[in-house]
Design a protein around this motif. Structure first.
Motif, PDB file in Angstrom:
ATOM      1  N   ALA A  53       0.161  -6.505   4.478  1.00  0.00           N
ATOM      2  CA  ALA A  53      -1.282  -5.942   3.843  1.00  0.00           C
ATOM      3  C   ALA A  53      -1.476  -7.187   2.756  1.00  0.00           C
ATOM      4  CB  ALA A  53      -1.387  -4.725   3.481  1.00  0.00           C
ATOM      5  N   TYR A  58      -4.078   1.458   3.849  1.00  0.00           N
ATOM      6  CA  TYR A  58      -4.745   0.363   3.575  1.00  0.00           C
ATOM      7  C   TYR A  58      -6.006   0.404   2.696  1.00  0.00           C
ATOM      8  CZ  TYR A  58      -0.864  -2.013   6.381  1.00  0.00           C
ATOM      9  OH  TYR A  58       0.136  -2.557   6.964  1.00  0.00           O
ATOM     10  N   ILE A  97      -5.141  -7.427   1.503  1.00  0.00           N
ATOM     11  CA  ILE A  97      -5.814  -6.690   0.343  1.00  0.00           C
ATOM     12  C   ILE A  97      -5.662  -7.161  -1.247  1.00  0.00           C
ATOM     13  CG2 ILE A  97      -5.337  -4.400  -0.853  1.00  0.00           C
ATOM     14  CD1 ILE A  97      -4.297  -3.279   1.849  1.00  0.00           C
ATOM     15  N   PRO A 137       0.936  -0.995   0.158  1.00  0.00           N
ATOM     16  CA  PRO A 137       0.056   0.115   0.169  1.00  0.00           C
ATOM     17  C   PRO A 137       1.056   1.356  -0.086  1.00  0.00           C
ATOM     18  CG  PRO A 137      -0.849  -1.514   1.515  1.00  0.00           C
ATOM     19  CD  PRO A 137       0.351  -2.010   1.200  1.00  0.00           C
TER      20      PRO A 137
END
Length: 259
Positions: A210, A139, A213, A134
């Motif tokens: 992350a 995020y 995601i 990100p």
């Protein structure tokens, strides 16, 4: 495993395709991000370098779609794409399973080969195995960015690929979007669109930041595009799961493309 015995050339082509894409991403990523690279020393503008990366990866994407590998497998090279065509009834469940397995394996091997060839250059923090992370907006902006770009990509793919007169241009349209996304959207989400692509880099870098995601937003964006397409044009107008159908390679999908 009759399906595997009959369709393994397509699975292998799919894995090799994404492996080559990742090898290209690592090579160009190193060339355009490592501080000791002659290109970086000559062009110090990060925006220009990002546009060059977009051109490189867009060209790679197009080359793979129109290569024999891409013509054979359909050039999904992305679990999100395969899952979307599974939802649309164009891919058999076992084929989808083996395609996704091949995609993840291809991504891991592609980055692994690049790691052997490029060594510490690829491991440098400025390159970091071309991991997707990100950007400075956080995020949730990255999550929304991945949904938006995958929704648009699959919307374009479905409309172009399922128009017989335009099908041959599907790879070019997808490659153009890849180029634009890397040039413009990458600072928001890292521009993945692809769980296997992200996993391949994260595996070598041991950087799982992350990761949720990139495993949730791309499939969600593409599946949303598929639902929109079906509701607006009907599922009967989804002809095939190949990005480029107009070739002499066999098609293993539930294909209604005119012969």
């Amino acid at each position: 495993m009759t399906t595997f015995a009959e369709h393994w050339p397509e699975y292998a082509s799919e894995g090799l395709g994404l492996g080559l894409f990742m090898l290209s991403a690592c090579s160009f990523g190193t060339l355009l991000a490592h501080p000791e690279s002659p290109v970086v020393r000559l062009i110090r503008n990060p925006t220009v370098l990002r546009v060059l990366m977009g051109l490189a990866m867009g060209s790679t994407s197009a080359a793979l779609v129109y290569s024999r590998l891409g013509k054979r497998s359909g050039a999904h090279m992305n679990p999100s794409t395969t899952l979307t065509f599974l939802r649309l009834g164009k891919v058999q469940p076992l084929d989808a399973l083996f395609y996704i397995a091949a995609q993840f394996l291809g991504a891991i091997l592609g980055v692994g080969i690049a790691r052997i060839v490029l060594g510490m250059w690829l491991a440098h923090p400025a390159v970091d195995y071309v991991v997707t992370l990100p950007g400075r907006y956080g995020y949730w902006w990255a999550f929304l960015g991945e949904i938006a770009i995958t929704f648009l990509l699959m919307s374009v793919v479905l409309r172009v690929a399922n128009t017989p007169k335009l099908n041959r241009y599907t790879g070019l349209c997808a490659a153009l979007l890849v180029m634009i996304y890397i040039s413009i959207e990458a600072p928001i989400s890292g521009m993945s669109m692809n769980p296997a692509r992200t996993f391949g880099s994260a595996f070598s870098a041991a950087n799982w930041t992350a990761i949720w995601i990139y495993f949730t937003a791309p499939p969600l964006g593409m599946l949303m595009a598929a639902e929109f397409y079906v509701r607006s044009r009907g599922q009967a107008l989804v002809l095939c799961a190949k990005l480029h159908h107009d070739n002499f390679e066999r098609c293993i999908f539930r294909c209604n493309f005119p012969t």
